[in-house]
Design an enzyme around this catalytic site. Structure first.
Site, short mmCIF file in Angstrom:
data_model
loop_
_atom_site.label_atom_id
_atom_site.label_comp_id
_atom_site.label_asym_id
_atom_site.label_seq_id
_atom_site.Cartn_x
_atom_site.Cartn_y
_atom_site.Cartn_z
N TYR A 71 0.85 -1.19 0.00
CA TYR A 71 0.00 0.00 0.00
C TYR A 71 0.88 1.24 0.00
O TYR A 71 1.79 1.37 0.83
CB TYR A 71 -0.88 -0.01 1.25
N ASP A 94 9.48 3.19 -0.07
CA ASP A 94 8.37 3.80 0.66
C ASP A 94 8.57 3.46 2.14
O ASP A 94 8.27 2.36 2.58
CB ASP A 94 7.04 3.26 0.15
N LYS A 147 3.95 9.34 8.84
CA LYS A 147 3.58 8.67 10.08
C LYS A 147 4.44 9.09 11.27
O LYS A 147 4.21 10.12 11.87
CB LYS A 147 3.56 7.16 9.89
#
Length: 438
Positions: free
Chosen positions: A146, A249, A277
């Site tokens: 994702y 990522d 995050k």
């Protein structure tokens, strides 16, 4: 052990749904195992507290950002001080320079930095940089990984079965939401992860057409799944040989596996990397870092709130806390206690339990005990029903795990007592599941 009552959460959800789509602020807040999500009032340290007054040891941590736990004093102080100065200037500040320099000192790939505000945005920015730099448009991504919710990013992130993924040699491109354009996947090449032969074959067959390989260096959205020995090194050599930009990522792994991210943890440096995050300890913030020649190839860092002073203050404070001696050694110790405890529980209840830890991330799943190699392997082994029953049961007794594929988080606020309490609750729930035959 006493089960929690959450009737006030249920009533609040019923009052909210007429006004708020799905009754939640994000689809991530929906519950997969109950008719309503538990509503929280506040958090402190490793704990959350719901509207019924119940206390939870939390391993969801906002799906990753709360690496210092809830209301960390250092971040609260830094943000409060910035609030007195102002929240948004649309101008550079001294702290912006300090943060950019600090990131280049910590992250192996970081020669220059761009700021955005979320994981979705930083990945979009990295893809644009790779395409601008190479003059090519195709991108390789991997099944089950994702990278955000935009049309192009939300492709082949999940599947109901291995059959839905299609043939391994030429996987299907799966769209995941209504309104997503079919053409969004035109420039994507989807491959199985941890398969160096498949990647090399694709880069050779489509030589001169591929701008980038985009990947989680440790596959955290599904599983997580660890890179096979030599895989990351092989990807690095292959992309360099074919003139393809390698993008890590690190929205999830960044600052959680080590201060330098997964690239420092595994010793493999990409051309570009994305962070969000945990970077700002709970505030919306993100960064793209990479080689100077790629970062400065002419793509502007557009965005009203990019590098906003509040996020910068939170990020500087977070990185300072994570830089203190012993932080990552302590994460490893807590993860080891969890791993040993769940291994013993698996033996006690004759149940296949998988738990691994890497930095402040740990993986908990049902149905297998050994590492799986890729998303297809995970789909073939994972006992999703048993895991979701376990998560629901633990929440009833005050331990909160994510219901998304067993990816859990530790914070600097978690304690050994939290681990002992967690294992006691897990023991209780596994015993109930054994009685139910689940």
């Amino acid at each position: 052990m006493k089960r929690y009552v959450t009737e006030k959460s249920k009533a609040l959800f019923q009052r909210t749904t007429p006004y708020l789509v799905d009754g939640v602020g994000s689809s991530f807040h929906r519950s997969r195992y109950r008719e309503y999500p538990v509503a929280m009032t506040h958090g402190k340290g490793s704990k959350l507290y719901d509207v019924d007054g119940n206390e939870y040891i939390d391993y969801v941590l906002g799906f990753g950002p709360m690496i210092l736990g809830y209301c960390p004093p250092a971040v609260d102080r830094a943000v409060a001080e910035q609030l007195r100065k102002g929240t948004h200037f649309s101008a550079p500040t001294q702290d912006l320079q300090r943060l950019a320099q600090r990131l280049t000192e910590l992250i192996p790939a970081a020669e220059q930095v761009m700021f955005q505000n979320s994981g979705t945005e930083v990945v979009m920015c990295a893809l644009r940089l790779a395409r601008a730099y190479t003059g090519k448009y195709k991108v390789v991504k991997f099944e089950g990984q994702y990278h955000g919710w935009s049309d192009e990013e939300k492709v082949s992130i999940d599947a109901a079965s291995v059959e839905e993924l299609g043939p391994r040699e030429r996987p299907n491109k799966i769209l995941h939401t209504k309104g997503q354009r079919l053409s969004s996947a035109d420039d994507l090449i989807v491959l199985p992860w941890n398969d160096l032969e498949a990647l090399e074959r694709t880069l050779t067959e489509q030589e001169g057409e591929i701008a980038a390989v985009l990947m989680e260096p440790c596959m955290c959205d599904s599983g997580p799944i660890l890179p096979l020995p030599g895989y990351l090194e092989g990807v690095r050599k292959s992309t360099r040989r074919h003139g393809v930009v390698l993008i890590f990522d690190e929205v999830i792994t960044g600052f959680r596996l080590s201060l330098g991210g997964a690239q420092a943890y595994y010793g493999v440096t990409p051309d570009l990397a994305t962070f969000a995050k945990a970077i700002a300890g709970g505030y919306p913030f993100g960064a793209v870092v990479g080689k100077r020649e790629i970062m400065s190839c002419g793509v502007p860092a557009s965005g009203t709130f990019n590098g906003n002073p509040v996020g910068v203050a939170a990020a500087l404070a977070t990185l300072e806390e994570l830089s203190q001696p012993g932080v990552y050694q302590r994460f490893d110790r807590l993860g080891q206690l969890l791993e040993e405890g769940f291994r013993a529980l698996g033996e006690k209840y004759h149940r296949k339990l998988y738990l691994r830890h890497m930095g402040s991330i740990f993986v908990l799943y049902f149905g297998y005990t050994e590492d799986v190699a890729d998303f297809r392997d995970w789909l073939g082994h994972a006992d999703v029903a048993a895991y979701e029953r376990f998560v629901a049961g633990c929440e009833d007794y005050g331990v909160r795990f994510t219901d998304l594929r067993g990816r859990e988080y530790l914070s600097t606020a978690h304690t050994e007592e939290d681990i002992r309490r967690t294992l006691a609750v897990a023991d209780q729930v596994l015993g109930e599941m054994a009685q139910e035959g689940v």
